[in-house]
Design an enzyme around this catalytic site. Structure first.
Site, PDB file in Angstrom:
ATOM      1  N   CYS A  51       0.867  -1.175   0.000  1.00  0.00           N
ATOM      2  CA  CYS A  51       0.000   0.000   0.000  1.00  0.00           C
ATOM      3  C   CYS A  51       0.908   1.231   0.000  1.00  0.00           C
ATOM      4  CB  CYS A  51      -0.898  -0.002   1.236  1.00  0.00           C
ATOM      5  SG  CYS A  51      -1.848   1.527   1.412  1.00  0.00           S
ATOM      6  N   ASP A  58      -0.070  -6.025   0.349  1.00  0.00           N
ATOM      7  CA  ASP A  58      -1.314  -6.430  -0.301  1.00  0.00           C
ATOM      8  C   ASP A  58      -1.020  -7.712  -1.069  1.00  0.00           C
ATOM      9  OD1 ASP A  58      -3.090  -4.293   0.422  1.00  0.00           O
ATOM     10  OD2 ASP A  58      -1.982  -2.999  -0.942  1.00  0.00           O
ATOM     11  N   VAL A  73       4.961 -12.890 -24.303  1.00  0.00           N
ATOM     12  CA  VAL A  73       5.779 -12.693 -23.107  1.00  0.00           C
ATOM     13  C   VAL A  73       6.329 -14.041 -22.633  1.00  0.00           C
ATOM     14  CG1 VAL A  73       3.851 -12.840 -21.450  1.00  0.00           C
ATOM     15  CG2 VAL A  73       5.922 -11.562 -20.852  1.00  0.00           C
ATOM     16  N   GLU A  74       7.584 -14.033 -22.226  1.00  0.00           N
ATOM     17  CA  GLU A  74       8.224 -15.233 -21.698  1.00  0.00           C
ATOM     18  C   GLU A  74       7.844 -15.354 -20.222  1.00  0.00           C
ATOM     19  OE1 GLU A  74      10.545 -17.723 -19.692  1.00  0.00           O
ATOM     20  OE2 GLU A  74      11.169 -15.625 -19.470  1.00  0.00           O
ATOM     21  N   SER A  75       7.432 -16.537 -19.793  1.00  0.00           N
ATOM     22  CA  SER A  75       6.814 -16.700 -18.472  1.00  0.00           C
ATOM     23  C   SER A  75       7.767 -16.466 -17.298  1.00  0.00           C
ATOM     24  CB  SER A  75       6.145 -18.065 -18.350  1.00  0.00           C
ATOM     25  OG  SER A  75       7.089 -19.099 -18.489  1.00  0.00           O
ATOM     26  N   HIS A  92      -4.149  -0.946  -5.747  1.00  0.00           N
ATOM     27  CA  HIS A  92      -4.555  -2.128  -6.508  1.00  0.00           C
ATOM     28  C   HIS A  92      -4.851  -1.786  -7.965  1.00  0.00           C
ATOM     29  CE1 HIS A  92      -6.247  -3.681  -2.409  1.00  0.00           C
ATOM     30  NE2 HIS A  92      -4.933  -3.773  -2.458  1.00  0.00           N
ATOM     31  N   GLU A  93      -5.617  -0.720  -8.154  1.00  0.00           N
ATOM     32  CA  GLU A  93      -6.011  -0.318  -9.510  1.00  0.00           C
ATOM     33  C   GLU A  93      -4.788   0.064 -10.342  1.00  0.00           C
ATOM     34  OE1 GLU A  93      -9.228   0.686  -6.514  1.00  0.00           O
ATOM     35  OE2 GLU A  93      -7.062   1.011  -6.623  1.00  0.00           O
TER      36      GLU A  93
END
Length: 151
Positions: A51, A58, A73-75, A92-93
């Site tokens: 936060c 969080d 994207v490579e994992s 969060h947003e």
């Protein structure tokens, strides 16, 4: 295969974990089927961030779904990228939108959506959702439709 190994620097190497937000760790590779529309989904159940006001941790499950075009994207790089949020302060947003925008910059997908399913704090759960469809294409219309009909 040599070309693929040149594109990906993290696989098969010792892992260095970044201590703050690090979009530079993201890596992409060539999609072998760009002519096909198909979903790629990542479920990341151990996402953590801080936060930005209280510094409290969080926890979330981050779900990333996309329709790739030329790049994917490579994992392992995605795992390290998401881990870099661990000590990063963001709401969060913001986390969901930052993740989506970084992946758009990396891959330029036809379509992408990112959902955060955050653990309740103070008795409230927050589930931010962001999506993008390539402008001027059917994927832009798809993004609008999915956003307007989301939950």
């Amino acid at each position: 295969m040599t070309e693929l190994k040149e594109q990906l620097s993290l696989l098969g190497r010792k892992t260095e974990y970044k201590q703050d937000y690090a979009p530079e760790v993201l890596e992409a590779f060539d999609n072998k089927h760009p002519e096909n529309d198909y979903w790629v989904r990542f479920n990341c159940p151990e996402f953590t961030s801080l936060c930005p006001i209280t510094g409290q941790p969080d926890f979330a499950e981050i779900r990333i779904s996309y329709l790739p075009d030329v790049k994917m994207v490579e994992s392992k790089s995605l795992k390290l990228y998401l881990f870099s949020f661990r000590n990063h302060g963001a709401f969060h947003e913001d986390c969901v939108n930052i993740i989506m925008k970084d992946l758009i910059r990396l891959m330029d997908p036809k379509y992408i959506e990112v959902t955060g399913i955050f653990t309740p704090r103070g008795g409230i759960s927050i589930y931010p959702y962001a999506n993008y469809g390539r402008p001027g294409t059917k994927y832009e219309e798809m993004a609008t439709h999915r956003l307007m009909n989301h939950e």
